[in-house]
Structures are given as C-alpha cells and as structure tokens.
Write an enzyme that holds these catalytic residues in place. Structure first.
Site, mmCIF file in Angstrom:
data_model
loop_
_atom_site.group_PDB
_atom_site.id
_atom_site.type_symbol
_atom_site.label_atom_id
_atom_site.label_comp_id
_atom_site.label_asym_id
_atom_site.label_seq_id
_atom_site.Cartn_x
_atom_site.Cartn_y
_atom_site.Cartn_z
ATOM 1 N N SER A 90 0.903 -1.402 -0.065
ATOM 2 C CA SER A 90 -0.029 0.099 0.086
ATOM 3 C C SER A 90 1.048 1.258 0.131
ATOM 4 C CB SER A 90 -0.989 -0.027 1.275
ATOM 5 O OG SER A 90 -1.958 0.936 1.201
ATOM 6 N N ASP A 148 -2.311 6.484 -3.481
ATOM 7 C CA ASP A 148 -1.064 5.764 -2.893
ATOM 8 C C ASP A 148 -0.877 4.541 -3.759
ATOM 9 O OD1 ASP A 148 -3.070 3.948 -2.384
ATOM 10 O OD2 ASP A 148 -2.595 3.298 -0.403
ATOM 11 N N ASP A 207 -1.072 1.262 -3.993
ATOM 12 C CA ASP A 207 -2.048 0.478 -4.492
ATOM 13 C C ASP A 207 -3.363 0.886 -5.125
ATOM 14 O OD1 ASP A 207 -2.851 0.794 -1.933
ATOM 15 O OD2 ASP A 207 -3.467 -1.379 -1.663
ATOM 16 N N ASP A 252 -5.933 2.465 -3.362
ATOM 17 C CA ASP A 252 -7.048 2.328 -2.769
ATOM 18 C C ASP A 252 -7.439 3.391 -1.910
ATOM 19 O OD1 ASP A 252 -5.321 1.723 -0.551
ATOM 20 O OD2 ASP A 252 -5.985 -0.028 0.031
#
Length: 449
Positions: free
Chosen positions: A104, A245, A247, A249
């Site tokens: 992440s 960010d 990833d 999400d």
C-alpha cells in the site's frame, strides 16, 4: 482471535526478503490458500493475482504462483493493477480467490499479500487464521498429481477492463471536457490506469508519479506526500489535484489553490451529494473513530448519522455490509463506494468528487470546505512493558479528560496494533482544552509505562 503468526490487520506485510515477507512464506500462502479454496468437486479452480510496482513483486509473485499451481489451481496474473481492480476481477472472472501483492502506502522495501474471496471482499479473520494453521504444514502435503497441476497465464487486458468499469461509474450525462487535472499516481499500481481513465473521460491530464522503477513507489509522492501534488497543481495551473497511494485504494484531493482536502471532507462532499439525489443508503456514512467531530455534526444537521468503527477499512466495510450503507471510509482517504467496489478505491472516489464539481460548476476550493474541522490533536506515547491502559492512574486521567470535554469534544485512547504505542487523541471546540487533556493523559500513560 488467537495469536497471529503471519497475518496482520490487512493481510501479511513486512520488509521484503525478511520474515514474514519471504519467497518461502509466499509459497506457503499459495499452497495453503489454494487447498482451502479448492472445493471437492472436479472442476478447474482459478486464482487471479495483481501487484503494484515494487521490485520485490518479482520475487513474491512467482512464489505464490508456484504454490497455487502445485496444488492444482489455475493462475491468471495481471501485472500492475490497483487493489480494487483485483477485487473486481476476482468476481468478474468467477475466480475462487484473488491476491494483491502490495504494501500500500509503505516504501518500496516493504511488501504485502492481501487475499480476496470469490465475492471480492477481503477474507475474514477466521479464514485468515485457518490459512495460517495450514501454512505450517509440510510443504509436500496436498500436492496435485502431475497431470492435475495448475496452468498459468498472464492476462494483459485486466487493466483495460478496470478502466472501463471505472469510467462506467462516472455519470453518462457529464464530461471532464475543459478540466485540467493533476494526478499523482505514487509511481504505483495506477500509474497507467488513472491518467488513461481521466483522459478518456475528456480531461486534460497532467500526470506525476508515473515512472515506476521498482524502488520509487510512494517516494516523496502519492497520497502520503501531498505537497508533491500541491506543487503540480500550481505548476500546471490545474483545476483540481488527485493523489493516490501505491496500490490506489486511497485518495487525497488538492484544490486549485494547492490546499489539501482530506478523506473526511471528501466523504462529506460525496455523502451530501448522494443524499440530495436519494442515492445514499443506510441513512448515513460509516467512518472510523479518527474521523473529525465536524463531519459528525454536519451529517447530523442534515438528518444523517455517522457510524464509527475501529481503525481499518475492513471494519468500515463490515459495518457497511451489516447496516446496508453504501458510503464509508477513513480520514486518510480510504474511501469505499459500495455501489461500485468491495474495497477502497481511490480512482472511483475521485470520479465522484469530479462529478460533484462538474455538475455544480463551482471551483474545488468552494466545495472542499464542507465543514469546519474541530481542533484535533493526536499524540503517540511509547511504552516499554506492561499494559499502561489498565493502570488506575491512567484510567483516572482518561475519566477526568472526558469530564472536562463533556459536550464539547471527545477523547480517544487506544493501543497501536503494530507497535508498543498508546495513541491519545482528543478533539473539541476549545483548542487549549484539547491540548491540556492530551498532555495530561499522555503524561499519565508515560508514568505508568
């Protein structure tokens, strides 16, 4: 819930090439999760795997693939794709399991493994614990006979499919024509899909953080470093800035003046817009204990509720599903739009913000200040041993703080899930009182720890 050896609050995460983020652990995840999600019938079973742009993804992915294939599960790999894209494709392709390889918003040296069930939702704590127990079994247990090994294919069109799903979430009657949008993709999973989606919807796109090299993901860019986006907005004279960010999400927005807009303001903007259209379900919004009191008051004034959960998007999602809510999220920009996605989706959330902006014809700076945030202060207190929160002196300080804030604010004291830290957060209308309460409780924790 039992002691966890591998799984944390959001899958397995750690420094790449050290436990638990090694190739062997990834292999064991593939073996265990593969066996668990292969039902007893005779059909072929399928797992889909996406990743972000970290160098260590090249180590973790083949190890997972080997584990899944060796128990007889077919594998489809997507390459770099946002976490919500993996969740969507798990359902869309009727896979038995979805895997996202990402840490992440952490820096490149970390990596992680997130698992999604066939319904596209993150696995429950119970299922993760079952997988953990199976991971420590001998490596040769449950292997498929030679003729039943899984087949592995790369699916190159997965990102394109995600783009089409994202575009469909933007109102058909609207266009981004005439808007200049700065987008910071954090050199991460959305480096292609986010700029392409915005361009195809009509925008002029100024993209930064779109040159991943394996080690620059989240490096001074993306939603955790919004100053880079603010600088890009000013440089390109953009109408709005969007930062994702690693990833993709989570989302942080920046108005045309370079002012940062956090997840609470974005939830307020989308929530009130949906409520006006009769689109908001559940009678309110789900957020965590960290969301600002100003958001709660604004929603209450509009006859809507703010339901609070523990910190973590999985707890927000659980409450949304339990109460029939379609909007929830975290102050950090983790926003869940349940009509479109089964997990946080920064790009989908950005498109809802853009829809409000286009339809209203107002600049982002006017829309960004949905409510005046109540002064909020968070202090992390490190301790060495014991359980300071159980000390009578700490409990007395907390009770005293709550009494002083009574009716004008709130106090939240909680342990960190990953470190020996006690987080002391207070907010209220009187900033000096908030500071005094936090200082007193923190001092009591320090003395006890």
């Amino acid at each position: 819930m039992g002691d966890r050896k591998y799984f944390g609050t959001d899958g397995i995460r750690g420094r790449a090439n050290t436990l638990p983020m090694t190739a062997e652990v990834a292999l064991r995840v593939g073996l265990a999760a593969g066996r668990l999600f292969m039902s007893k019938d005779d059909r072929r079973h399928l797992v889909v795997i996406g990743k972000d742009t970290r160098l260590s993804g090249y180590m973790i992915e083949p190890a997972l693939v080997a584990g899944f294939a060796s128990v007889g599960m077919d594998v489809r790999t997507f390459g770099p794709i946002p976490t919500p894209g993996v969740a969507m494709m798990t359902r869309s392709m009727r896979a038995d399991l979805g895997v996202m390889i990402s840490a992440s918003h952490n820096d490149y040296a970390d990596n992680g493994i997130k698992l999604f069930g066939p319904d596209g939702y993150k696995l429950s704590d119970e299922t993760e614990l079952t997988i953990e127990a199976m991971m420590d079994q001998p490596l040769d247990q449950g292997l498929a006979p030679s003729a039943r090994l899984g087949r592995v294919k790369r699916i190159d069109e997965a990102p394109a499919r995600y783009i089409e799903i994202a575009k469909a979430a933007f109102p058909k009657s609207l266009s981004l024509q005439g808007l200049r949008i700065a987008v910071d993709c954090a050199n991460g999973a959305a480096y292609r899909v986010a700029p392409t989606t915005l361009f195809e919807l009509g925008a002029e796109v100024c993209a930064v953080g779109v040159s991943p090299n394996g080690t620059n993901i989240n490096a001074d860019c993306g939603s955790t470093h919004p100053h880079t986006l603010a600088a890009a907005v000013k440089e390109y004279r953009a109408d709005i800035g969007i930062a994702l960010d690693g990833d993709a999400d989570r989302l942080i927005v920046c108005d045309e003046k370079g002012q940062i807009v956090d997840g609470d303001q974005i939830m307020a903007m989308i929530g009130l817009d949906w409520a006006r259209r009769g689109r908001l379900s559940g009678g309110g919004v789900v957020a965590t204990v960290m969301s600002n009191l100003g958001l709660e008051r604004l929603l209450k004034a509009e006859g809507l509720t703010l339901e609070r959960t523990s910190v973590g998007d999985r707890y927000v999602m659980e409450r949304m599903r339990g109460g029939g809510f379609n909007l929830g999220g975290e102050q950090s920009g983790h926003l869940i739009l349940h009509d479109y996605a089964t997990t946080g989706d920064g790009l989908m959330a950005a498109l809802q913000v853009l829809a409000v902006m286009v339809e209203s014809g107002r600049p982002m700076s006017e829309l960004a200040r949905q409510f005046e945030p109540v002064p909020q202060l968070l202090k992390n207190v490190r301790y060495t041993a014991g359980k300071p929160l159980e000390a009578a002196t700490v409990q007395a300080a907390i009770a005293d703080g709550e009494a002083r804030l009574n009716g004008t604010g709130r106090l939240l004291v909680r342990p960190s899930g990953t470190e020996k830290l006690i987080r002391v957060m207070a907010e209220g209308d009187d900033e000096s009182l908030v500071k005094a309460v936090v200082a007193d409780v923190a001092a009591a924790v320090q003395a006890a720890g």
